[in-house]
Write an enzyme that holds these catalytic residues in place. Structure first.
Site, PDB file in Angstrom:
ATOM      1  CE  LYS A 144      -3.971   4.998   1.936  1.00 49.21           C
ATOM      2  NZ  LYS A 144      -2.437   4.293   1.488  1.00 49.21           N
ATOM      3  CG  ASP A 158      -1.814   1.452   1.300  1.00 48.98           C
ATOM      4  OD1 ASP A 158      -2.473   1.453   0.432  1.00 48.98           O
ATOM      5  OD2 ASP A 158      -1.232   2.182   2.256  1.00 48.98           O
ATOM      6  CE1 TYR A 209       0.471   7.684   3.773  1.00 50.20           C
ATOM      7  CE2 TYR A 209       1.080   5.645   2.419  1.00 50.20           C
ATOM      8  CZ  TYR A 209       0.123   6.469   3.470  1.00 50.20           C
ATOM      9  OH  TYR A 209      -0.876   5.831   3.917  1.00 50.20           O
TER      10      TYR A 209
END
Length: 343
Positions: free
Chosen positions: A86, A56, A61
């Site tokens: 995401k 993931d 990030y």
């Protein structure tokens, strides 16, 4: 690193399956402390060598850094891999870090700033940009990232929820799934309450919920996890160590742990010590007793940290420990335990 034989679990009703242990990508991007690029790539490779097949990541990030590094690690070893990223943030290039007018936790992030966008075109742009950063042609799961009051506050979240519900964000996700560009859709958040709102909006396959169903706290047990079972949705257990609290760091929810959390961790640690079991081992194995949980997703920042997690994963936890957990009321009433008992 020797391979471990991991069981797999289904993702909702999609036909997709995940290994019960996954690799989270936030630490690869240097959250709170630097993770060198080569170390991040080596961690991904070590996870693959160990038999982990679910990974993931997210644009947030390191503002693209995690996707870039995870793509490097996976790009030519994609057989049997399941990958999630995401949507909800568009990355906009900046000339210097000083242009970001908000605090962040990333050490040496890429030169971008985040712009929240949960609209139809925001979702589509984010999806396409993620593929480019990953250097891959497909992701399996697409999560709506960090929508909710905890991240945005009530007033601003109402605006973003309207984007998702009425301005095409949810429609974009369902179109991507219907076209086969992704296999599953969901939300990735730190609060379960917004996931109940999501159920009112429509159907979802899987949720990545960080920190709210762990050995330390089971606040999402009712009504969220029971609703997942009724609606055919699965849950990835992110943050199984509650941001470090169950690893003895004294942190919880990305900040200093309050006294009641410190005491509960101490009680859990004492219990595990009685049975000669590392606290981390119990923390990793606990969530999977619930039928809604399909994966546990820690975030090691090095092959050595991953090795420690695998050691915990392979510890045989005696049934008597789980009995004692229930008898001492260290789990919420109704919590299913790995020995088949319900607290």
């Amino acid at each position: 690193m020797s391979a471990t034989s991991f069981n797999t679990r289904p993702v909702g009703r999609t036909g997709l399956e995940l290994t019960e242990l996954g690799l989270g990508g936030a630490t690869l991007a240097g959250i709170f402390q630097e993770t060198p690029d080569d170390q991040a790539r080596a961690t991904v490779s070590a996870a693959l060598d160990a038999g982990i097949r679910y990974f993931d990541t997210a644009p947030q990030y390191g503002y693209g850094r995690s996707e870039h590094l995870m793509g490097d690690g996976l790009r030519f070893r994609t057989e049997g891999i399941r990958l999630s990223t995401k949507v909800g943030r568009i990355l906009r290039p900046i000339q210097s870090d000083a242009e970001r007018d908000y605090p962040h936790a990333w050490v040496k992030p890429f030169p971008f700033e985040q712009v929240y966008d949960y609209t139809y075109w925001g979702v589509m742009r984010s999806y396409e940009a993620s593929l480019a950063r990953l250097g891959l042609s497909k992701v399996d799961i697409l999560y709506v990232h960090d929508i909710g009051v905890a991240t945005h506050g009530a007033e601003q979240n109402a605006i973003y929820w309207k984007q998702l519900a009425e301005e095409g964000g949810y429609k974009a996700l369902t179109e991507l799934k219907a076209s086969g560009k992704v296999s599953a859709i969901g939300l990735g958040v730190n609060e379960w309450e917004v996931l109940m709102d999501a159920f009112a909006l429509g159907d979802w396959d899987v949720f990545l919920l960080a920190g709210r169903y762990t050995l330390l706290e089971q606040t999402s047990l009712e009504p969220f996890l029971s609703t997942c079972l009724a609606r055919g949705a699965s849950v990835v257990c992110g943050g199984p160590f509650n941001g470090g609290a169950l690893m003895g760091t004294g942190t919880w929810n990305y900040a200093k742990a309050p006294e009641h959390i410190i005491k509960r961790v101490a009680d859990l640690e004492a219990l595990c010590k009685e049975f000669g079991v590392p606290l981390g081992a119990a923390a990793l194995q606990f969530p999977l007793a619930h039928k809604a949980i399909c994966n546990v997703l820690p975030g090691p920042r090095s092959p050595a940290e991953l090795g420690g997690i695998l050691d915990w994963w392979n510890v045989k936890v005696p049934d008597a420990l789980w009995d004692a957990l229930a008898d001492r009321k260290l789990a919420a009433p109704g919590t299913p335990l790995p020995n088949g008992r319900v607290a």
